[in-house]
Write a protein that holds these residues in place. Structure first.
Motif, PDB file in Angstrom:
ATOM      1  N   GLU A 187       0.913  -1.061  -0.008  1.00 19.54           N
ATOM      2  CA  GLU A 187       0.324  -0.337  -0.191  1.00 19.54           C
ATOM      3  C   GLU A 187       0.754   1.158  -0.043  1.00 19.54           C
ATOM      4  OE1 GLU A 187      -0.630  -2.616   1.737  1.00 19.54           O
ATOM      5  OE2 GLU A 187      -2.536  -3.218   1.588  1.00 19.54           O
ATOM      6  N   THR A 188       2.247   0.570   0.276  1.00 17.68           N
ATOM      7  CA  THR A 188       3.208   2.750   0.469  1.00 17.68           C
ATOM      8  C   THR A 188       3.118   2.815  -1.300  1.00 17.68           C
ATOM      9  OG1 THR A 188       4.968   1.109   0.916  1.00 17.68           O
ATOM     10  CG2 THR A 188       3.892   2.165   2.646  1.00 17.68           C
ATOM     11  N   LYS A 189       3.237   1.718  -2.625  1.00 13.72           N
ATOM     12  CA  LYS A 189       4.398   2.149  -3.182  1.00 13.72           C
ATOM     13  C   LYS A 189       3.423   3.468  -3.910  1.00 13.72           C
ATOM     14  CE  LYS A 189       5.512  -2.944  -4.128  1.00 13.72           C
ATOM     15  NZ  LYS A 189       5.661  -3.823  -4.633  1.00 13.72           N
ATOM     16  N   PRO A 190       2.233   3.479  -3.975  1.00 10.32           N
ATOM     17  CA  PRO A 190       1.460   4.673  -4.162  1.00 10.32           C
ATOM     18  C   PRO A 190       2.059   5.927  -3.754  1.00 10.32           C
ATOM     19  CG  PRO A 190      -0.709   3.803  -4.010  1.00 10.32           C
ATOM     20  CD  PRO A 190       0.857   2.528  -3.834  1.00 10.32           C
ATOM     21  N   LEU A 191       2.143   6.331  -2.311  1.00 10.37           N
ATOM     22  CA  LEU A 191       1.854   7.382  -1.753  1.00 10.37           C
ATOM     23  C   LEU A 191       3.726   7.640  -2.116  1.00 10.37           C
ATOM     24  CD1 LEU A 191       1.307   5.933   1.996  1.00 10.37           C
ATOM     25  CD2 LEU A 191      -0.522   6.971  -0.665  1.00 10.37           C
ATOM     26  N   THR A 192       4.770   6.079  -1.643  1.00 11.97           N
ATOM     27  CA  THR A 192       5.676   6.879  -2.299  1.00 11.97           C
ATOM     28  C   THR A 192       6.299   7.303  -3.517  1.00 11.97           C
ATOM     29  OG1 THR A 192       7.026   4.890  -1.013  1.00 11.97           O
ATOM     30  CG2 THR A 192       8.941   5.841  -2.808  1.00 11.97           C
ATOM     31  N   SER A 193       5.765   7.019  -4.167  1.00 12.24           N
ATOM     32  CA  SER A 193       6.194   7.893  -5.827  1.00 12.24           C
ATOM     33  C   SER A 193       5.525   8.731  -5.913  1.00 12.24           C
ATOM     34  CB  SER A 193       4.770   6.557  -6.796  1.00 12.24           C
ATOM     35  OG  SER A 193       4.824   7.557  -8.216  1.00 12.24           O
ATOM     36  N   LEU A 194       3.907   8.814  -5.198  1.00 16.73           N
ATOM     37  CA  LEU A 194       2.834  10.716  -5.449  1.00 16.73           C
ATOM     38  C   LEU A 194       4.320  11.759  -4.596  1.00 16.73           C
ATOM     39  CD1 LEU A 194       1.584  12.525  -5.581  1.00 16.73           C
ATOM     40  CD2 LEU A 194       0.300  11.701  -3.639  1.00 16.73           C
ATOM     41  N   ALA A 195       4.836  10.946  -3.483  1.00 18.86           N
ATOM     42  CA  ALA A 195       6.045  11.657  -2.328  1.00 18.86           C
ATOM     43  C   ALA A 195       7.398  12.329  -3.337  1.00 18.86           C
ATOM     44  CB  ALA A 195       6.333  10.915  -1.015  1.00 18.86           C
ATOM     45  N   ALA A 196       7.303  11.488  -4.076  1.00 13.46           N
ATOM     46  CA  ALA A 196       8.856  11.301  -4.912  1.00 13.46           C
ATOM     47  C   ALA A 196       8.273  12.985  -6.451  1.00 13.46           C
ATOM     48  CB  ALA A 196       9.453  10.276  -5.402  1.00 13.46           C
ATOM     49  N   ARG A 197       7.703  12.964  -6.321  1.00 10.03           N
ATOM     50  CA  ARG A 197       6.760  13.640  -7.589  1.00 10.03           C
ATOM     51  C   ARG A 197       6.766  15.059  -6.618  1.00 10.03           C
ATOM     52  NH1 ARG A 197       1.433  13.826 -11.337  1.00 10.03           N
ATOM     53  NH2 ARG A 197       1.864  15.997 -12.092  1.00 10.03           N
ATOM     54  N   LEU A 198       6.289  15.213  -5.740  1.00  8.24           N
ATOM     55  CA  LEU A 198       6.304  16.583  -5.044  1.00  8.24           C
ATOM     56  C   LEU A 198       7.471  16.854  -4.947  1.00  8.24           C
ATOM     57  CD1 LEU A 198       3.697  15.826  -2.682  1.00  8.24           C
ATOM     58  CD2 LEU A 198       3.043  16.922  -5.461  1.00  8.24           C
ATOM     59  N   ARG A 199       8.616  16.258  -4.334  1.00  6.93           N
ATOM     60  CA  ARG A 199       9.825  16.594  -3.873  1.00  6.93           C
ATOM     61  C   ARG A 199      10.642  17.090  -5.262  1.00  6.93           C
ATOM     62  NH1 ARG A 199       9.461  12.481   0.343  1.00  6.93           N
ATOM     63  NH2 ARG A 199      10.246  13.602   1.966  1.00  6.93           N
ATOM     64  N   ASP A 200      10.580  15.986  -6.649  1.00  6.83           N
ATOM     65  CA  ASP A 200      11.330  16.814  -7.555  1.00  6.83           C
ATOM     66  C   ASP A 200      10.917  18.097  -7.850  1.00  6.83           C
ATOM     67  OD1 ASP A 200      12.613  14.349  -8.004  1.00  6.83           O
ATOM     68  OD2 ASP A 200      10.916  13.432  -8.933  1.00  6.83           O
ATOM     69  N   GLU A 201       9.532  17.955  -7.206  1.00  4.65           N
ATOM     70  CA  GLU A 201       8.942  19.755  -8.552  1.00  4.65           C
ATOM     71  C   GLU A 201       8.935  21.004  -7.023  1.00  4.65           C
ATOM     72  OE1 GLU A 201       4.653  19.441  -9.248  1.00  4.65           O
ATOM     73  OE2 GLU A 201       5.170  17.452 -10.622  1.00  4.65           O
ATOM     74  N   GLU A 202       9.857  20.630  -6.156  1.00  5.55           N
ATOM     75  CA  GLU A 202       9.628  21.374  -4.559  1.00  5.55           C
ATOM     76  C   GLU A 202      10.759  22.376  -5.621  1.00  5.55           C
ATOM     77  OE1 GLU A 202       8.643  21.083  -0.555  1.00  5.55           O
ATOM     78  OE2 GLU A 202       9.930  19.254  -1.301  1.00  5.55           O
TER      79      GLU A 202
END
Length: 979
Positions: free
Chosen positions: A964-979
């Motif tokens: 269940e953590t995989k889509p959350l980890t993917s979204l978190a990585a995307r947000l960090r990339d856009e910061e």
């Protein structure tokens, strides 16, 4: 008579054209298109006429009316020559595309000279060259003409296939089919199948593909050993072309496939479904293909000795297989000869001969879950021959045959049925002469024997009124023949049957029990008042007395009725033991075990049944083993020992195989074994037992029970993801004569149709699924006694309409569901429907659909309030939680991100954080993900979104919910990339 209102202006005309374009091809669409051309000619804007003529040509082309298509195109071509400015880029493209349609139409007509076909191709080439268009489409049509005539095929193929495709080339799927058929004509099955793979795999498709390719690929797949793939393509491909005049040749190839795989009975069934094609196909070339496939099938059926079977053919008369085959052969030969005369070759006749000379490719291939042979579709009046291994039980000399039948009947032996069947045929013959033999007795006695046996078979089919009447008639004949003991047995059986006749409005358990009590009293009096009974006759009367009381216990479930049954069983057992009547000793022990089971004492029932099994294995009769093992299986099933039940039921079927198929009923054994398989989580193994049980019930006349079992089988098939199997099974059942005649319970038929609609939806055929759901919703609206079912059907209909973007109609269906729900609540189904409909509207319409979506969610909120007040517990997450989550999605789709985030926060609070082994961790994680996306991406607040996501990832990881953590980890990585 006009099919639509006459358009008053061009806007109305264009709307009418658009509506007609959505109709299926056929007479309604074609007639409407003709009317719209007439209407278009009244307006001063010629471009309107261009659009109307294009629609009409399409209707003729795909409605299998090739004679009319070139005439319409000639008008279009004249308009183009006279007013080229009428044709914008799109209309010009359509015009040049349709040169190919005309070439195809002209090939279909033997009255068009070959020179005219070549002249048209020259016209096409000249037009393309003047318009500076590439000639690959021209060479494609030149190749197809060569293939049709059967000359210069290789050169024509190279000139076409070696050229680069253009915008005006046939679609990729159609060209692949032509290439593959070229290799097929050359005898290279493997190369043809390799060429076909993109189409057969669904990577390339069009309106007629992959259905057309599938029909041609069936036989090469069989020849190369790919039988499973052939079966899949037959089911899916046939459904896509059935009853379609423009694909009649493809239907013919499916009929041929059935004939060459041992599925002649299915072929006759499909022929009946497509009988409209005999009269609706206006293309002579397509008709040759269809009729040749029909002839291959009929030839095979006649070769197997079933030429007198009924067959569906040309309207206006009744056909047999042999009669229709002769008619079809004459018409197809005439058509082929006309084409060969036109073409100057024998290509069409040679093609027919090659198909008709093919030997079967497989002795048998199970195409559908409802496997039937030609014997199964024979008229019911035909008496089945005795099963293998029973011929010795039917003596030739008539006196010996009669005495043998009676002796076997006294024993209750299964082989008695074969003797009675033979005697029934002999007695019915006009030249029958009864033996003058005192041991045989008079003809009246034999007629009574046959009537009694017919009565027993009627009782096995639950035809109790007929059973009682025949027994009474037999009793009178026995009296006349001087056989009072037999007369008493028949009267006793009539009493038992009469007590089981249901009243028109249905009896309650108390009334049924009273009728059985009265029948028992009458049986006792009959027994006491009939002197001189032979021991086996007296034992049968005692068996009847015990059976009546056993049925009363089963009906009433009254503990006071247990002791009387056991007392009668003891009388029977004592009497049968004293006179050594093995059949009745077994019957008494079986009744005793059943009585203990009905009383709830399963261990005692098992003890009794085990003792009976030991006795049967030691002393017989062996033919009681299947029924006894079946009861033992059901008892262990009641004790929740599914494996032992499975073992017993499997052995029961093995034992039953030793006896004539019609003598020992195995329908219930198959049904019980299916249930055991389901409990053992073997659904694939359960399925054939379900279908076998249903088909056996169907054959013995228990049609309602059979359809119910088949309905369960269809649902299981759908659950297993075997979509085409499910649809094929239901299509077969819905084509049964009593179903089409409206003689089967309408609710049962509706259930079959509902499952079929769901299968169509699962099979990604939303148009057909929606049409069926809409029809069912309209019919079920009148079910005043069952509003809950209407609510369910209307709710599903609403969602399907929403998926196709018809939200006004979807709202109407949802309102119907809500009105029915008010009378018979269906909280979860209605909530699911309204929430899904709201999501679809917001997703498809964005902000414009928000108000309507929120209105739907408000209705869902009222449903949740009602459910809470009724203390209803939903399956899975609560209705309130689901509603809050849906508010989040709907607002997000509409761009209302603050409202979306607030709704998701509420959903998370209602869900609560997951714990160890929590079963809602996936829902919680998805809610977190959506909240993180709304907050971080759309509201552009990445910091709090990351805090939310990281905390959730930490918690889920600690609890072991790593997936269940995989889509959350993917979204978190995307947000960090856009910061």
């Amino acid at each position: 008579m006009p099919t639509a209102p006459h358009p008053q202006n061009t806007d109305e005309l264009f709307k009418a054209l658009q509506e007609n374009d959505a109709r299926p091809y056929g007479r309604t669409r074609t007639v409407t298109a003709e009317e719209l051309v007439d209407a278009a000619e009244q307006f001063e804007e010629p471009v309107v006429l261009v659009h109307a003529l294009l629609e009409l040509q399409e209707a003729y082309t795909y409605g299998s009316e090739p004679r009319k298509s070139p005439v319409v195109f000639a008008r279009l071509l004249t308009l183009f020559d006279e007013q080229p400015d009428l044709f914008d880029e799109r209309l010009r493209h359509m015009l040049f595309w349709r040169f190919k349609w005309v070439a195809h139409a002209l090939r279909q007509l033997p009255e068009i000279p070959l020179a005219s076909l070549r002249q048209w191709l020259t016209e096409m080439r000249d037009r393309y060259e003047r318009a500076d268009l590439d000639l690959q489409p021209y060479y494609g049509q030149a190749y197809q003409l060569a293939a049709h005539v059967g000359e210069d095929t290789d050169l024509a193929y190279e000139l076409w296939a070696g050229r680069t495709r253009t915008r005006l080339s046939d679609c990729e799927a159609c060209e692949i089919c032509q290439r593959a058929r070229y290799h097929l004509r050359a005898g290279d099955d493997e190369r043809a199948l390799r060429a076909w793979e993109p189409v057969l795999a669904g990577k390339e498709s069009c309106q007629e593909e992959p259905a057309r390719s599938a029909s041609y690929a069936l036989l090469p797949l069989l020849r190369t050993g790919r039988t499973d793939r052939a079966r899949e393509l037959h089911l899916a491909g046939y459904r896509a072309c059935r009853r379609n005049p423009s694909m009649s040749e493809e239907v013919g190839r499916h009929l041929e496939f059935c004939a060459l795989t041992g599925n002649e009975a299915r072929g006759l069934e499909l022929l009946a479904e497509n009988r409209n094609l005999f009269d609706e196909v206006d293309s002579p070339l397509d008709l040759i293909g269809f009729l040749t496939g029909v002839e291959v099938l009929l030839q095979r059926v006649e070769h197997l000795g079933h030429g007198e079977l009924p067959a569906a053919g040309y309207a206006g008369r009744t056909w047999t297989v042999a009669g229709l085959r002769a008619e079809v052969r004459g018409r197809a030969e005439n058509l082929a000869a006309r084409f060969d005369a036109r073409n100057g070759t024998t290509a069409q006749s040679d093609g027919r001969t090659a198909r008709l000379d093919r030997a079967p490719l497989l002795e048998t291939l199970e195409l559908t879950l409802r496997t039937r042979g030609l014997d199964d579709v024979a008229p019911a009046a035909q008496v089945a021959a005795p099963a293998a291994g029973t011929a010795a039980a039917v003596p030739d000399p008539l006196p010996e045959l009669i005495l043998r039948a009676r002796d076997l009947d006294r024993q209750g032996h299964p082989n008695a049925q074969a003797c009675w069947a033979r005697l029934r045929t002999l007695v019915a013959a006009g030249d029958y002469t009864h033996p003058d033999d005192p041991a045989v007795g008079p003809l009246g006695q034999l007629r009574a024997d046959l009537l009694a046996e017919e009565a027993s078979r009627a009782g096995e089919k639950d035809e109790f009124a007929d059973c009682a009447a025949r027994h009474e008639e037999a009793a009178a004949l026995y009296e006349e023949a001087g056989e009072p003991g037999h007369a008493a047995l028949c009267r006793g059986s009539a009493l038992f049957a009469a007590a089981r006749i249901p009243t028109q409005d249905g009896d309650g358990a108390e009334a049924k029990a009273a009728a059985l009590t009265a029948a028992h009293a009458s049986l006792v009096r009959l027994h006491e008042e009939t002197p001189g009974l032979a021991p086996y006759q007296e034992a049968r009367l005692l068996r009847l007395r015990a059976t009546v009381l056993g049925l009363r216990l089963q009906t009433s479930r009254n503990d006071e009725h247990i002791a009387p049954v056991l007392a009668e069983v003891d009388l029977l057992h004592t009497f049968a033991t004293r006179h050594d009547i093995g059949t009745q000793i077994s019957g008494a022990l079986l009744l005793r075990s059943s009585t203990y089971a009905l009383s709830g004492d399963l261990p005692a029932a098992v003890t009794e049944i085990d003792a009976l099994l030991d006795r049967l294995k030691a002393h017989g009769p062996a033919w009681h083993l299947p029924r006894t093992l079946g009861l033992r299986g059901r008892l262990h099933f009641g004790l929740r020992d599914a494996q032992t039940a499975y073992d017993n039921l499997t052995e029961a079927l093995q034992q039953a195989a030793d006896w004539p198929a019609d003598a020992i009923s195995t329908a219930r054994l198959h049904g019980d074994l299916a249930e055991a398989c389901m409990h053992l989580r073997r659904p694939d193994e359960a399925l054939p037992h379900l279908t076998r049980s249903a088909e056996l019930d169907l054959r013995r006349g228990s049609r309602t029970e059979a359809f119910c079992t088949y309905s369960n089988a269809a649902q299981l098939t759908l659950d297993l993801g075997r979509i085409e199997d499910c649809i094929a099974l239901l299509d077969s059942l819905l084509a049964e004569p009593d179903v089409t005649a409206g003689e089967v319970d309408d609710r049962l038929v509706a259930q079959l149709r509902l499952t079929r609609a769901r299968a169509l939806q699962a099979g990604e055929d939303p148009k057909a699924a929606t049409a069926e759901f809409v029809a069912l919703a309209a019919e079920s609206a009148g079910w005043d006694d069952d509003p809950g079912s209407h609510a369910m059907i209307a709710a599903e209909t609403a969602v399907l309409l929403g998926e196709s973007g018809e939200f006004d109609r979807a709202r109407e269906a949802a309102d119907q569901a809500l009105a029915a729900h008010a009378r018979a609540p269906r909280y979860q189904q209605l909530s699911n429907c309204l929430r899904e409909l709201a999501r679809l509207q917001a997703q498809q319409q964005g902000p414009d659909g928000l108000a309507d979506a929120l209105a739907l969610l408000a209705d869902a909120g009222r449903i949740a309030d009602e459910a809470r007040a009724a203390e209803y517990e939903s399956r899975g997450r609560s209705l309130d939680t689901a509603l809050a989550y849906e508010h989040g999605r709907v607002n997000a789709f509409a761009g209302e991100y603050e409202d979306a985030l607030a709704a998701l926060e509420k959903a998370l609070a209602l869900l609560g954080e997951p714990g160890q082994g929590d079963d809602h961790a996936d829902e919680w994680a998805e809610c977190i993900r959506l909240a993180g996306a709304v907050e971080g991406l759309y509201l552009e607040r990445p910091a709090p979104a990351l805090t939310r996501l990281d905390a959730a990832i930490t918690r889920l990881t600690a609890l072991g919910h790593t997936a269940e953590t995989k889509p959350l980890t993917s979204l978190a990585a995307r947000l960090r990339d856009e910061e």
